[in-house]
Design an enzyme around this catalytic site. Structure first.
Site, PDB file in Angstrom:
ATOM      1  N   TYR A   1      55.239  23.627  44.522  1.00 59.70           N
ATOM      2  CA  TYR A   1      56.628  23.382  44.928  1.00 59.70           C
ATOM      3  C   TYR A   1      56.859  21.894  45.170  1.00 59.70           C
ATOM      4  O   TYR A   1      57.776  21.306  44.622  1.00 59.70           O
ATOM      5  CB  TYR A   1      56.935  24.192  46.191  1.00 59.70           C
ATOM      6  CG  TYR A   1      58.364  24.075  46.657  1.00 59.70           C
ATOM      7  CD1 TYR A   1      59.415  24.538  45.874  1.00 59.70           C
ATOM      8  CD2 TYR A   1      58.668  23.500  47.891  1.00 59.70           C
ATOM      9  CE1 TYR A   1      60.736  24.435  46.307  1.00 59.70           C
ATOM     10  CE2 TYR A   1      59.978  23.397  48.328  1.00 59.70           C
ATOM     11  CZ  TYR A   1      60.999  23.872  47.537  1.00 59.70           C
ATOM     12  OH  TYR A   1      62.300  23.765  47.969  1.00 59.70           O
TER      13      TYR A   1
ATOM     14  N   SER B   1      64.728  19.938  47.864  1.00 58.96           N
ATOM     15  CA  SER B   1      64.314  20.078  49.252  1.00 58.96           C
ATOM     16  C   SER B   1      63.877  18.732  49.820  1.00 58.96           C
ATOM     17  O   SER B   1      63.464  17.832  49.080  1.00 58.96           O
ATOM     18  CB  SER B   1      63.139  21.052  49.314  1.00 58.96           C
ATOM     19  OG  SER B   1      62.519  21.024  50.569  1.00 58.96           O
TER      20      SER B   1
END
Length: 162
Positions: free
Chosen positions: A157, A144
């Site tokens: 994350y 990401s």
């Protein structure tokens, strides 16, 4: 067809970017192994590819289990031949992710297991398969944009992408 006669192994291929990648690679001529822990999603993507005239198989596997990855690689090679391309896309924002002050150990373990350990285990086993076939290959590890910019409340994350 830029990927004609290639074999692609895609983790997290049952939804989102993984699904789109699987469909695009199939349109470019690659046979695609769609790997996902949700076999129904993987089957849906594989069925869609086959309905368009492509070659695909759905494989249920958890990227945190080396034995499941070994079997998934074996299944892919048995169905299509040696793997040419790995797209390592499986990843998760773990349930309960929070700020560094509030995150629970179980949440950290889940995020690191899938996002780090899983990517490494898949890379290890597909690389071995590529080496054993004697033809090399291409490995694409996706992440990401949050690997570059922190987002409050998602410490596990963001950390797992660094």
């Amino acid at each position: 067809m830029r990927l004609k006669n290639k074999v692609t192994f895609i983790t997290g291929g049952g939804a989102g970017i993984g699904k789109c990648t699987a469909e695009l690679f199939a349109k470019e001529g690659s046979a695609v192994a769609v790997l996902d822990r949700n076999v129904d999603k993987a089957k849906s993507v594989a069925d869609s590819i086959m309905s368009m005239g492509g070659k695909a198989i759905a494989i249920e596997a958890d990227v945190t289990s080396e034995s499941q990855i070994i079997q998934a690689v074996k299944t892919t090679v048995e169905n299509f031949g040696p793997i040419d391309i790995l797209v390592n896309h499986a990843g998760v924002i773990p349930d309960g992710d929070a700020s560094i002050l509030d995150v629970e150990e179980e949440t950290i373990d889940q995020g690191l297991a899938i996002n780090v350990k899983g990517m490494m285990l898949v890379g290890k086993q597909v690389s071995r398969s590529m080496r054993d076939a004697g033809k090399g290959g291409t490995i694409v590890n996706t992440a990401s944009d949050l690997s570059q910019v922190a987002l409050a409340g998602l410490v596990t994350y963001v950390t797992s992408l660094a």
